[in-house]
Design a protein around this motif. Structure first.
Motif: not given
Length: 244
Positions: A26-30, A72-80
């Motif tokens: 409902e609240y999106s990333s970022g 803000f909603v903490r953005p999802k992290k890219i993982q590699r």
């Protein structure tokens, strides 16, 4: 709904509701959270309750406060994995995120002495400098500065570079990216321009990744300096097993 008769404090009840809204997207990333008055009205609580709930969610890593901007909603992290040579586009796709790119600069330059020394290359080497802003799900993640030898890659001045550049090189020009060398990862503070482009506060931490990239013929393709938002990216180390 919140229950004033419940033994669980209202701020903890609200915390769980907001957390559920985040997980249910409902609240999106970022996304910026509504203002305190709006949250008070939505959940039927006081400002003190809202502040305590938000503080708890910040501690748990679901929200992040940005001075002068809001929460803000903490953005999802890219993982590699740090060992892998992987394009930004591929890294996003592997994490179920949508990559996008904006070309900020594309110009003929001579390689700066500082970079030439760092990459063990001839100073003032004629290069094409391409600066791109890379986003994941619409959120700025990386400011990419790549330098391509002018003699071999002049065609890049005419190409559309809003997708995977490695894929373009492979599909259209049969340049197969093979290896990286002299790769280093540092942490630096965002300067004013980096902060503006990456939508950060000045001085916030950035990963700085430098590398030389070669093709299957062992030809230098580019030297790169990438500035990556720490809170939006996570590097994994190579698993290690002691030999017996």
């Amino acid at each position: 709904m919140l229950d004033a008769n419940n033994t669980i404090p209202l701020y903890l009840q609200m915390k769980e509701l907001v957390k559920k809204d985040i997980l249910d997207r409902e609240y999106s990333s970022g996304e910026q959270l509504p203002t305190e008055p709006e949250l008070c009205e939505k959940y039927g609580v006081s400002r003190i309750t809202v502040r305590k709930a938000v503080e708890e969610l910040c501690k748990e890593g679901f929200l992040v406060k940005k001075q002068g901007k809001g929460t803000f909603v903490r953005p999802k992290k890219i993982q590699r994995k740090i060992e892998h040579l992987m394009s930004f586009t591929q890294a996003c796709q592997n994490n179920g995120m949508e990559p996008s790119t904006s070309v900020l600069k594309r110009e003929f330059v001579q390689l700066e002495p500082r970079l030439a020394e760092e990459f063990h290359l001839r100073p003032r080497l004629p290069m094409i400098m391409i600066q791109r802003l890379r986003k994941a799900d619409g959120i700025p993640v990386m400011l990419e500065n790549n330098y391509y030898p002018r003699e071999d890659f002049t065609f890049l001045m005419e190409e559309s570079l809003d997708g995977s550049l490695y894929q373009l090189l492979e599909d259209k020009y049969h340049v197969m990216i093979e290896s990286s060398r002299d790769s280093y990862l540092d942490v630096v503070k965002a300067d004013a321009e980096q902060a503006r482009v990456l939508e950060l506060g000045c001085g916030e931490p950035l990963f700085c990744m430098t590398a030389k990239i070669f093709d299957s013929r062992d030809r230098l393709v580019h030297v790169g300096v990438e500035y990556i938002v720490c809170e939006r990216y996570r590097f994994g180390l190579v698993d290690y097993y002691k030999t017996r």
